[in-house]
Enzyme design. Structure first.
Site, short mmCIF file in Angstrom:
data_model
loop_
_atom_site.label_atom_id
_atom_site.label_comp_id
_atom_site.label_asym_id
_atom_site.label_seq_id
_atom_site.Cartn_x
_atom_site.Cartn_y
_atom_site.Cartn_z
CG HIS A 131 -1.91 -1.12 1.03
ND1 HIS A 131 -1.81 -2.27 1.92
CD2 HIS A 131 -3.17 -1.31 0.16
CE1 HIS A 131 -2.82 -3.09 1.63
NE2 HIS A 131 -3.55 -2.54 0.70
N GLY A 132 2.00 1.06 -0.22
CA GLY A 132 2.93 2.31 -0.19
C GLY A 132 3.61 3.00 1.14
#
Length: 166
Positions: A131-132
């Site tokens: 999800h970064g």
């Protein structure tokens, strides 16, 4: 009196079976020889079913970590089980005294429990590709959806080259 003794003797097997077994107790602590690690290197061990990274941070990583202002951090709390729960997330508070070059951290993203990649991302620390979320060289969340810094477990150096986690 005999009834109490009888009840206790019947109940004891049920109470005793709730105690952790030997394999669980063995996972409560792990000792790791870090003598082979050079600056800028890390190793990952398993503790309580979770990956714990032990990183011997380079001088550059230490400088970068110390240069970060608390106001720049998404989570201002150290999340270090060796310190009071409200300790600020300074670089030094993510380690233990006199061993600031060594980072010992549960390598689990605080967003959804993924395992981030080390030495990655915008801040040169850890990057969670799911999800970064991006963490710096002290494991502090800097960008992305993760709400907290990665956790620092209870640990100590039992010698110059052995770390006991747990």
């Amino acid at each position: 009196m005999a009834g109490v003794v009888g009840a206790a003797s019947v109940a004891w097997p049920f109470i005793d079976q709730m105690q952790p077994d030997a394999s669980t107790l063995a996972l409560a602590q792990v000792e790791v020889d870090v003598s082979s690690l050079q600056k800028g290197a890390s190793l990952t061990v398993k503790w309580r079913g979770k990956p714990v990274v032990i990183r011997y941070r380079s001088d550059k990583e230490l400088e970068e970590g110390k240069a970060v202002k608390l106001s720049e951090l998404k989570d201002p709390i150290a999340r270090n089980a060796n310190l009071p729960s409200d300790a600020p997330a300074t670089d030094a508070n993510r380690t233990v005294p006199k061993k600031e070059a060594w980072l010992v951290m549960v390598e689990v993203c605080t967003h959804l429990g993924c395992i981030p990649l080390g030495e990655q991302g915008e801040f040169g620390g850890w990057f969670c590709p799911c999800h970064g979320s991006q963490y710096d060289t002290a494991g502090r969340i800097r960008k992305g959806p993760a709400p907290e810094n990665m956790a620092i477990p209870v640990y100590e150096f039992t010698s110059d080259t052995v770390v006991r986690v747990g």
